[in-house]
Write a protein that holds these residues in place. Structure first.
Motif, PDB file in Angstrom:
ATOM      1  N   ARG A 186      32.159 -12.369 119.078  1.00  0.00           N
ATOM      2  CA  ARG A 186      31.974 -11.575 117.867  1.00  0.00           C
ATOM      3  C   ARG A 186      33.309 -11.012 117.393  1.00  0.00           C
ATOM      4  N   GLU A 187      34.116 -10.569 118.334  1.00  0.00           N
ATOM      5  CA  GLU A 187      35.431 -10.026 117.988  1.00  0.00           C
ATOM      6  C   GLU A 187      36.328 -11.101 117.385  1.00  0.00           C
ATOM      7  N   GLU A 188      36.205 -12.328 117.869  1.00  0.00           N
ATOM      8  CA  GLU A 188      37.056 -13.424 117.390  1.00  0.00           C
ATOM      9  C   GLU A 188      36.892 -13.656 115.890  1.00  0.00           C
ATOM     10  N   ASP A 221      35.523  -3.520 110.498  1.00  0.00           N
ATOM     11  CA  ASP A 221      34.604  -4.668 110.515  1.00  0.00           C
ATOM     12  C   ASP A 221      33.975  -4.840 111.891  1.00  0.00           C
ATOM     13  N   SER A 222      34.797  -4.730 112.932  1.00  0.00           N
ATOM     14  CA  SER A 222      34.306  -4.885 114.298  1.00  0.00           C
ATOM     15  C   SER A 222      33.360  -3.755 114.674  1.00  0.00           C
ATOM     16  N   ALA A 223      33.743  -2.512 114.323  1.00  0.00           N
ATOM     17  CA  ALA A 223      32.932  -1.352 114.689  1.00  0.00           C
ATOM     18  C   ALA A 223      31.588  -1.357 113.975  1.00  0.00           C
ATOM     19  N   THR A 224      31.564  -1.722 112.696  1.00  0.00           N
ATOM     20  CA  THR A 224      30.289  -1.726 111.977  1.00  0.00           C
ATOM     21  C   THR A 224      29.346  -2.796 112.514  1.00  0.00           C
ATOM     22  N   GLU A 225      29.891  -3.930 112.945  1.00  0.00           N
ATOM     23  CA  GLU A 225      29.005  -4.942 113.523  1.00  0.00           C
ATOM     24  C   GLU A 225      28.479  -4.494 114.882  1.00  0.00           C
ATOM     25  N   PHE A 226      29.335  -3.887 115.702  1.00  0.00           N
ATOM     26  CA  PHE A 226      28.896  -3.378 117.004  1.00  0.00           C
ATOM     27  C   PHE A 226      27.857  -2.272 116.830  1.00  0.00           C
ATOM     28  N   LEU A 227      28.100  -1.376 115.876  1.00  0.00           N
ATOM     29  CA  LEU A 227      27.207  -0.234 115.685  1.00  0.00           C
ATOM     30  C   LEU A 227      25.912  -0.611 114.971  1.00  0.00           C
ATOM     31  N   PHE A 228      26.059  -1.396 113.883  1.00  0.00           N
ATOM     32  CA  PHE A 228      24.932  -1.586 112.980  1.00  0.00           C
ATOM     33  C   PHE A 228      24.356  -3.001 112.974  1.00  0.00           C
ATOM     34  N   GLY A 229      25.023  -3.935 113.680  1.00  0.00           N
ATOM     35  CA  GLY A 229      24.529  -5.302 113.706  1.00  0.00           C
ATOM     36  C   GLY A 229      24.944  -6.122 112.508  1.00  0.00           C
ATOM     37  N   GLY A 311       4.093  -2.359 123.017  1.00  0.00           N
ATOM     38  CA  GLY A 311       4.462  -2.325 124.423  1.00  0.00           C
ATOM     39  C   GLY A 311       5.237  -3.531 124.916  1.00  0.00           C
ATOM     40  N   ILE A 312       5.543  -4.497 124.026  1.00  0.00           N
ATOM     41  CA  ILE A 312       6.302  -5.678 124.463  1.00  0.00           C
ATOM     42  C   ILE A 312       7.774  -5.446 124.165  1.00  0.00           C
ATOM     43  N   GLU A 313       8.595  -5.521 125.195  1.00  0.00           N
ATOM     44  CA  GLU A 313      10.021  -5.262 125.032  1.00  0.00           C
ATOM     45  C   GLU A 313      10.694  -6.438 124.325  1.00  0.00           C
ATOM     46  N   LYS A 314      11.419  -6.114 123.286  1.00  0.00           N
ATOM     47  CA  LYS A 314      12.120  -7.144 122.517  1.00  0.00           C
ATOM     48  C   LYS A 314      13.437  -7.497 123.203  1.00  0.00           C
ATOM     49  N   VAL A 315      13.667  -8.771 123.383  1.00  0.00           N
ATOM     50  CA  VAL A 315      14.911  -9.245 123.970  1.00  0.00           C
ATOM     51  C   VAL A 315      15.800  -9.756 122.841  1.00  0.00           C
ATOM     52  N   SER A 316      16.879  -9.060 122.589  1.00  0.00           N
ATOM     53  CA  SER A 316      17.770  -9.419 121.492  1.00  0.00           C
ATOM     54  C   SER A 316      18.914 -10.279 122.008  1.00  0.00           C
ATOM     55  N   SER A 317      19.291 -11.272 121.218  1.00  0.00           N
ATOM     56  CA  SER A 317      20.402 -12.132 121.607  1.00  0.00           C
ATOM     57  C   SER A 317      21.742 -11.442 121.401  1.00  0.00           C
ATOM     58  N   GLN A 318      21.741 -10.397 120.595  1.00  0.00           N
ATOM     59  CA  GLN A 318      22.976  -9.670 120.319  1.00  0.00           C
ATOM     60  C   GLN A 318      22.716  -8.181 120.401  1.00  0.00           C
ATOM     61  N   TYR A 319      23.527  -7.482 121.177  1.00  0.00           N
ATOM     62  CA  TYR A 319      23.346  -6.042 121.330  1.00  0.00           C
ATOM     63  C   TYR A 319      23.812  -5.316 120.070  1.00  0.00           C
ATOM     64  N   ILE A 320      22.968  -4.387 119.586  1.00  0.00           N
ATOM     65  CA  ILE A 320      23.283  -3.578 118.409  1.00  0.00           C
ATOM     66  C   ILE A 320      23.094  -2.117 118.781  1.00  0.00           C
ATOM     67  N   PHE A 321      24.150  -1.336 118.659  1.00  0.00           N
ATOM     68  CA  PHE A 321      24.174   0.064 119.067  1.00  0.00           C
ATOM     69  C   PHE A 321      23.066   0.870 118.385  1.00  0.00           C
ATOM     70  N   ASN A 341      29.925   9.740 114.767  1.00  0.00           N
ATOM     71  CA  ASN A 341      30.790  10.181 115.857  1.00  0.00           C
ATOM     72  C   ASN A 341      31.446   8.988 116.529  1.00  0.00           C
ATOM     73  N   VAL A 342      30.674   7.940 116.787  1.00  0.00           N
ATOM     74  CA  VAL A 342      31.215   6.757 117.460  1.00  0.00           C
ATOM     75  C   VAL A 342      32.078   5.935 116.507  1.00  0.00           C
ATOM     76  N   LEU A 343      31.673   5.840 115.243  1.00  0.00           N
ATOM     77  CA  LEU A 343      32.470   5.095 114.265  1.00  0.00           C
ATOM     78  C   LEU A 343      33.848   5.712 114.102  1.00  0.00           C
ATOM     79  N   LEU A 344      33.893   7.032 114.037  1.00  0.00           N
ATOM     80  CA  LEU A 344      35.174   7.735 113.897  1.00  0.00           C
ATOM     81  C   LEU A 344      36.106   7.370 115.046  1.00  0.00           C
TER      82      LEU A 344
END
Length: 549
Positions: A186-188, A221-229, A311-321, A341-344
């Motif tokens: 994702r960073e690449e 760009d990197s932080a918004t994708e990590f935080l917000f998907g 009650g079914i846990e969703k398994v995401s292929s990409q982690y989103i904060f 706070n984290v974006l800053l």
């Protein structure tokens, strides 16, 4: 009876109007004096009582930095002037040098009045260790920091104390595990967009480019994708010729101006509320609207998932904060606060660190050459890179020594502060020789400077101000080196920032084999808001390496 006597005797109580005037002329000043005395007596008594306690437990006062005007107005003006000249970190060193000459010893802890408030300043590692670790519960961020930052980032990990802070920390810590931070694919994408933003010429050299601006867009760009998907892709917008880039530029401008206003509010101490004009309010609205759209989307998605799969846990292929936070938080304001706070921290600290690293590489070509050689040996070329992960980046020793030395001389948070949550002490700084403990009353602010601490010659040697990554070979550090703070409030994103910075530098040095500082003669100045980056554009030229080299 004359008219004048009739006028004077007109009072129905038998007291003449003249007598009334005389009585009032004495009564009003007397009441004012009594009111002042009524306020001063408890204050004087409290000061005397605390002085008695301090003397009883062996505490002494540290030196006082003089102010030419009452209420510390001159020190405030001095601070504002240094900030305007982009030399704020050096001001702290000048104050220490002044007091050291006056007291014929190195003064690392002193008192200073600014904007009507007497604070303590320290660059003593023992005092810093006490505040951040050994006496952690005695010190907090304090009410003023919350008041200063509340309009923008509300209540989150960087503004709260006690149980509120513990809840935020517990909530955010799982989001920064090594596995969740290690998505370098994702960073690449964002690094690739950043490198494309560097304009290249036919001779293999780039045009002169402000790489700091590119880094700040990259980390956003990197932080918004990590935080917000979903990334805001400010880099692509900035390189397009279309007018469609305006919304992202508006957010970037609004966010940066908000950081400036928060820093100004901190400098004004208890007068922080003066800094709250129309532009600041407009920029806050822009930033909030930007984050709120992601929060609203995350909450809607979370609601839909709950309705579809009870009650079914969703398994995401990409982690989103933000998606992870919605599993425990439903309040949109709280989600916005925690995200901001984290974006800053995630955006500004990493971009600032990268800006300092490239400036230093451009001014030390032998270090650039040596580090590039190590990187190619370990990670291959730009076109044929070897796999990179947290462990391999961490094991590239010269790269890590280079980052350590950059953070030593140019810490991204050069100043910080704590507030006493109770009557307490600090271990050093008082008395003629500076070795006596210092008594700290509840509510007193203690400012500390990472910048000054990291440049102390009695700790780092006579070459403390010389940039030398080799000083880290075999070196073990404790409280004389705190680029990410220390103790329970050590930055939870420390490894996140270092890994991202390492990855960007590896890809940059794989792609380019030479670098030139366009303004090599220019003095380095400091753009200090809540973090510190080069005040002037980091304008460089880069030479693209041949394929496979």
């Amino acid at each position: 009876m004359s008219e004048s006597k009739a006028y004077l005797n007109a009072s129905p109580t038998g007291i003449t109007t003249l007598d009334n005037l005389i009585m009032e002329s004495y009564l009003v000043p007397t009441l004012v004096v009594l009111a002042i005395v009524g306020c001063l007596v408890p204050s004087v008594f409290s000061t005397w009582r605390h002085a008695q306690i301090a003397r009883k437990i062996g505490c002494e006062e540290p030196p006082h930095y003089p102010s030419q005007h009452p209420f510390g107005i001159s020190t405030l003006l001095e601070t504002l002037d240094a900030a305007r000249e982009k030399r704020l970190p050096q001001l702290a060193e000048r104050r220490i040098s002044f007091l050291s000459r006056r007291h014929n010893r190195y003064v690392s802890t002193f008192r200073m009045c600014q904007a009507g408030r007497e604070n303590l300043f320290t660059a003593d590692p023992k005092n810093i260790q006490s505040m951040l670790a050994t006496q952690f519960k005695d010190f907090g961020l304090g009410e003023m920091r919350r008041n200063v930052a509340d309009p923008l980032i509300g209540h989150g990990i960087f503004t709260t104390d006690g149980e509120s802070w513990s809840r935020s920390r517990s909530l955010l810590r799982p989001q920064f595990t090594r596995d969740r931070m290690s998505n370098l694919d994702r960073e690449e994408r964002h690094v690739h967009n950043a490198l494309r933003a560097i304009p290249m010429r036919s001779d293999g050299w780039s045009s002169a480019v402000d790489i700091q601006a590119i880094f700040f867009r990259l980390t956003l760009d990197s932080a918004t994708e990590f935080l917000f998907g979903k990334s805001c892709y400010s880099q692509i917008s900035a390189t397009q010729e279309e007018a469609g880039q305006a919304s992202d530029d508006t957010f970037l401008y609004g966010f940066d101006r908000c950081m400036w206003y928060l820093a100004e509010r901190l400098r004004f101490e208890r007068l922080y509320w003066v800094i709250y004009n129309q532009e600041f309010r407009k920029c806050i609205d822009i930033v909030h609207a930007f984050v709120d759209q992601y929060v609203h989307s995350a909450l809607m998605q979370a609601k839909q998932q709950e309705e579809k799969a009870q009650g079914i846990e969703k398994v995401s292929s990409q982690y989103i904060f933000l998606e992870a936070l919605t599993s425990t938080i439903k309040d949109p304001v709280r989600l916005r606060d925690e995200s901001l706070n984290v974006l800053l921290a995630g955006r500004d600290t990493t971009a600032s660190l990268l800006s300092w690293t490239v400036l230093l590489l451009a001014r030390h070509p032998h270090i650039f050459a040596r580090m590039r050689s190590d990187i190619l040996d370990q990670f291959g070329t730009y076109d044929q890179p070897r796999s990179m992960d947290f462990a391999s980046l961490k094991s590239c020793q010269y790269l890590q020594h280079f980052l350590n030395e950059t953070l030593r001389l140019y810490p991204v948070v050069p100043f910080n502060r704590r507030c006493a949550m109770k009557d307490t002490t600090l271990p050093r700084g008082g008395g003629k020789d500076g070795t006596s403990p210092v008594y700290i009353r509840k509510g007193r602010t203690i400012m500390y400077s990472t910048y000054v601490l990291h440049r102390r010659k009695d700790i780092w040697g006579e070459d403390a101000e010389i940039f030398n990554p080799d000083r880290w070979v075999g070196r073990k550090v404790t409280w004389e080196y705190i680029p990410f703070n220390g103790g329970p409030r050590t930055c939870i994103g420390q490894q996140f920032a270092l890994m991202r910075s390492s990855y960007v530098l590896v890809r940059l040095l794989q792609r380019f084999d030479k670098i030139e500082d366009v303004h090599s003669e220019r003095e380095i100045r400091y753009g200090v808001s809540l973090t510190s980056c080069p005040a002037d554009p980091v304008t460089v030229r880069l030479h693209q390496a041949e394929t496979g080299v």
